[in-house]
Write a protein that holds these residues in place. Structure first.
Motif, mmCIF file in Angstrom:
data_model
loop_
_atom_site.group_PDB
_atom_site.id
_atom_site.type_symbol
_atom_site.label_atom_id
_atom_site.label_comp_id
_atom_site.label_asym_id
_atom_site.label_seq_id
_atom_site.Cartn_x
_atom_site.Cartn_y
_atom_site.Cartn_z
ATOM 1 N N LEU A 188 7.270 -8.535 1.819
ATOM 2 C CA LEU A 188 8.046 -8.600 0.582
ATOM 3 C C LEU A 188 8.578 -7.230 0.175
ATOM 4 O O LEU A 188 9.670 -7.126 -0.400
ATOM 5 N N ASP A 189 7.832 -6.181 0.498
ATOM 6 C CA ASP A 189 8.298 -4.833 0.182
ATOM 7 C C ASP A 189 9.447 -4.431 1.109
ATOM 8 O O ASP A 189 10.398 -3.766 0.679
ATOM 9 N N VAL A 190 9.355 -4.865 2.373
ATOM 10 C CA VAL A 190 10.454 -4.618 3.305
ATOM 11 C C VAL A 190 11.681 -5.425 2.878
ATOM 12 O O VAL A 190 12.815 -4.939 2.948
ATOM 13 N N VAL A 241 -3.808 -1.825 1.481
ATOM 14 C CA VAL A 241 -4.781 -1.219 0.563
ATOM 15 C C VAL A 241 -5.084 0.234 0.924
ATOM 16 O O VAL A 241 -5.265 1.079 0.034
ATOM 17 N N VAL A 242 -5.136 0.545 2.215
ATOM 18 C CA VAL A 242 -5.514 1.900 2.644
ATOM 19 C C VAL A 242 -4.308 2.830 2.728
ATOM 20 O O VAL A 242 -4.406 4.013 2.389
ATOM 21 N N LEU A 243 -3.160 2.316 3.153
ATOM 22 C CA LEU A 243 -2.002 3.182 3.367
ATOM 23 C C LEU A 243 -0.920 3.029 2.296
ATOM 24 O O LEU A 243 -0.606 3.979 1.575
ATOM 25 N N PHE A 244 -0.354 1.835 2.167
ATOM 26 C CA PHE A 244 0.834 1.649 1.325
ATOM 27 C C PHE A 244 0.570 1.881 -0.167
ATOM 28 O O PHE A 244 1.239 2.687 -0.821
ATOM 29 N N LEU A 245 -0.411 1.170 -0.730
ATOM 30 C CA LEU A 245 -0.634 1.253 -2.173
ATOM 31 C C LEU A 245 -1.066 2.646 -2.640
ATOM 32 O O LEU A 245 -0.560 3.130 -3.658
ATOM 33 N N ILE A 254 5.013 8.236 -4.371
ATOM 34 C CA ILE A 254 5.992 8.037 -3.297
ATOM 35 C C ILE A 254 6.695 6.707 -3.523
ATOM 36 O O ILE A 254 6.033 5.687 -3.748
ATOM 37 N N PRO A 255 8.009 6.664 -3.482
ATOM 38 C CA PRO A 255 8.728 5.395 -3.673
ATOM 39 C C PRO A 255 8.273 4.354 -2.658
ATOM 40 O O PRO A 255 7.965 4.682 -1.497
ATOM 41 N N ALA A 256 8.235 3.088 -3.093
ATOM 42 C CA ALA A 256 7.782 2.007 -2.217
ATOM 43 C C ALA A 256 8.603 1.940 -0.936
ATOM 44 O O ALA A 256 8.073 1.685 0.152
ATOM 45 N N TRP A 299 6.124 2.441 2.748
ATOM 46 C CA TRP A 299 5.835 1.539 3.869
ATOM 47 C C TRP A 299 6.380 2.094 5.188
ATOM 48 O O TRP A 299 5.829 1.825 6.263
ATOM 49 N N ARG A 300 7.439 2.880 5.118
ATOM 50 C CA ARG A 300 7.986 3.491 6.333
ATOM 51 C C ARG A 300 7.018 4.545 6.902
ATOM 52 O O ARG A 300 6.825 4.640 8.116
#
Length: 554
Positions: A62-64, A253-257, A264-266, A270-271
């Protein structure tokens, strides 16, 4: 025996130098002394990380989608397009507020107007209750994500099939390392996704890493004897599959959030997160090349090790597929491993969109499905080996049948849990469903080494490809065209049940079937009965003769 006399292993071995035990923590010694456990852990860890990269984009879907600008509320802003069907049906489960403040109109193409007394000051729409990305079934967003999910598992079908020949030509170490490096490149490139076409294309190429499963199973079959091969295969594959559950939690939970919460912008977070599994895949490929052997007694694979005297060719696939039992196993594996792949793609989005959970909670619940691999697939292999020791080969077949049957029952049950029920109800059913999915995978590969031992690489490749075929069938024929949030799970359960009921088709003269003893044992029983009958007849004749002699004397 001469080889064994010259070479001493850390594991107890049989006459073929295959380990007859699975000592998980016996990892010391050189590769010459301990090739068995090095191969076990190398195949397990590489498959785990391959799964981590393979489904890294699933929890971030959903973020992508937001980054690509394909969410329904991005393409059709509620202020300009308030009557979109995706908005009219929306209800926020956290606040119990609906987008249509006064309910939907009878024709369901608009919201009801506010009461006349408040008409001038009230709006019949509540756009503020909509989530950040509206992406229900039937929207372009849902279609794009669904097509990418199918692409991610479809590419693996071709690669898994070809791996049967590639493994015999290049050996498991070279093949596994090559797949890891190929996957690392495309996972890293995933950070450049900008549109639906390259999102789908990149997921297609990342999907090739899923073929590491075939190497995982083939490699363990070369290293472990028949008495433990079911447990070894199930444990290596199960702990490898664990990556499918870990990635749901790890990526979100460990990286993106944490990156997102740090400012950092969403769209950037994720990139960056995708580069972590890419680096891990790259390093693992190098370690495989430096630290492992293909065989217990040799660095490179030789087809003669599995009793094969002909060179590998594509005709081997035709010969193997002539066996109906292999075809049944392919589709039974599509009903268990294919189901797992479909769930890895579906669950995080299902919990975020249908149950309207936040990203962390949805990823955690979705991760619980894959985390059952920690023991469930091994449990399937252990149960297969245990029943084999008690009841012979029919024990493996019954273990397979029971696991698949229970999987279909709990999958149907999961499809009956709607969003009016507490989340822990869905989680409880999901865990039971996951338990039997993973067990069925373990029982399947307790049977695979016996299907056609001389064509083990080809059989492993075809059955492994069947798992991905099941995920494609589920995505294209079930989850894609059906927009209802629960009905696809129920139909999928019917697919699993159909192939479960074909288990009685398994029969080998030397092994028997679900309801038949091996022919050799049956012949021995018939011979024994014949001998006993002849002995009884001889005794009766002797008694008769003795009685007749007595009468004559009298």
């Amino acid at each position: 025996m001469a080889i064994m006399a010259r070479q001493k292993f850390r594991c107890a071995v049989d006459e073929n130098c295959k380990s007859i035990e699975l000592p998980l923590w016996r990892i010391g010694g050189s590769v010459r002394q301990n090739p068995h456990m090095r191969a076990f852990w190398a195949s397990t860890i590489s498959f785990f990380l391959a799964f981590l990269g393979w489904f890294a984009l699933a929890p971030l879907a959903l973020d992508v989608a937001s980054s690509m600008g394909i969410c329904e509320n991005q393409k059709f802003p509620p202020a300009d397009w308030p009557k979109q069907a995706a908005y009219l049906k929306f209800k926020n489960l956290n606040t119990n507020l609906e987008y249509c403040e006064y309910g939907r109109a009878d024709d369901e193409v608009d919201c009801n107007d506010p009461p006349a007394a408040t008409y001038a000051t009230s709006s019949k729409y509540r756009p503020d209750v909509l989530p950040e990305c509206v992406c229900p079934g039937g929207t372009e967003c849902s279609t794009v994500l669904g097509n990418a999910n199918v692409a991610a598992v479809a590419s693996t079908i071709f690669v898994r099939v070809t791996l049967g020949t590639l493994l015999e030509r290049f050996g498991p170490v070279n093949v596994q390392a090559g797949l890891m490096w190929f996957g690392a490149i495309w996972v890293a490139v995933g950070g450049s996704i900008s549109a639906p076409w390259n999102y789908t294309l990149i997921r297609f190429f990342i999907g090739c890493t899923g073929a590491t499963f075939v190497t995982n199973q083939f490699w363990c079959s070369l290293m472990f004897a028949p008495n433990v091969v079911g447990t070894a295969n199930a444990t290596a594959a199960g702990w490898g599959n664990l990556g499918g559950g870990v990635t749901q939690i790890f990526m979100m939970v460990v990286l993106f959030l944490p990156m997102k919460h740090s400012g950092i912008p969403a769209d950037t977070a994720w990139r960056i997160a995708l580069q972590v599994p890419a680096v891990l895949l790259l390093i693992t490929g190098v370690c495989l090349k430096l630290l492992c052997w293909d065989l217990p007694t040799g660095k490179r694979f030789d087809p003669s090790a599995i009793g094969k005297t002909t060179k590998p060719s594509l005709w081997d696939y035709v010969e193997v597929l002539k066996d109906f039992r292999v075809v049944v196993m392919i589709f039974q594996y599509s009903a268990c491993f294919g189901t797992e792949l479909a769930m890895n793609n579906q669950l995080a989005t299902h919990f975020r969109s249908y149950f309207q959970m936040d990203a962390a909670s949805a990823s955690t619940l979705a991760g619980c499905f894959g985390l059952m691999n920690l023991f469930a697939r091994s449990l399937g292999g252990i149960s297969s080996d245990l029943l084999f020791s008690k009841f012979g080969f029919r024990g493996r077949l019954w273990a397979q049948f029971i696991a698949l049957l229970m999987e279909s029952i709990f999958l149907f049950g999961f499809g009956c849990v709607d969003n009016t029920q507490p989340w822990y109800v869905a989680l409880g059913v999901l865990i039971c469903f996951s338990l039997f999915v993973q067990m069925a995978e373990g029982t399947s590969y307790g049977i695979v080494p016996f299907l056609n031992p001389q064509q083990l690489a080809v059989v492993s490749a075809l059955v492994g490809a069947g798992g991905n075929l099941g995920a494609v069938i589920a995505g294209v024929c079930i989850y894609g065209p059906i927009h209802d949030p629960l009905l696809p799970f129920q139909i999928h359960a019917g697919y699993v049940l159909f192939w479960t009921l074909l288990s009685p088709c398994y029969y080998w003269p030397e092994h028997g079937g679900m309801f038949h003893s091996p022919r050799a044992k049956q012949e021995q029983k018939e011979v024994k009965n014949t001998v006993e009958a002849k002995e009884l007849e001889a005794t009766e004749i002797k008694v008769f003769d003795e009685g007749r002699d007595g009468e004559v004397n009298l």
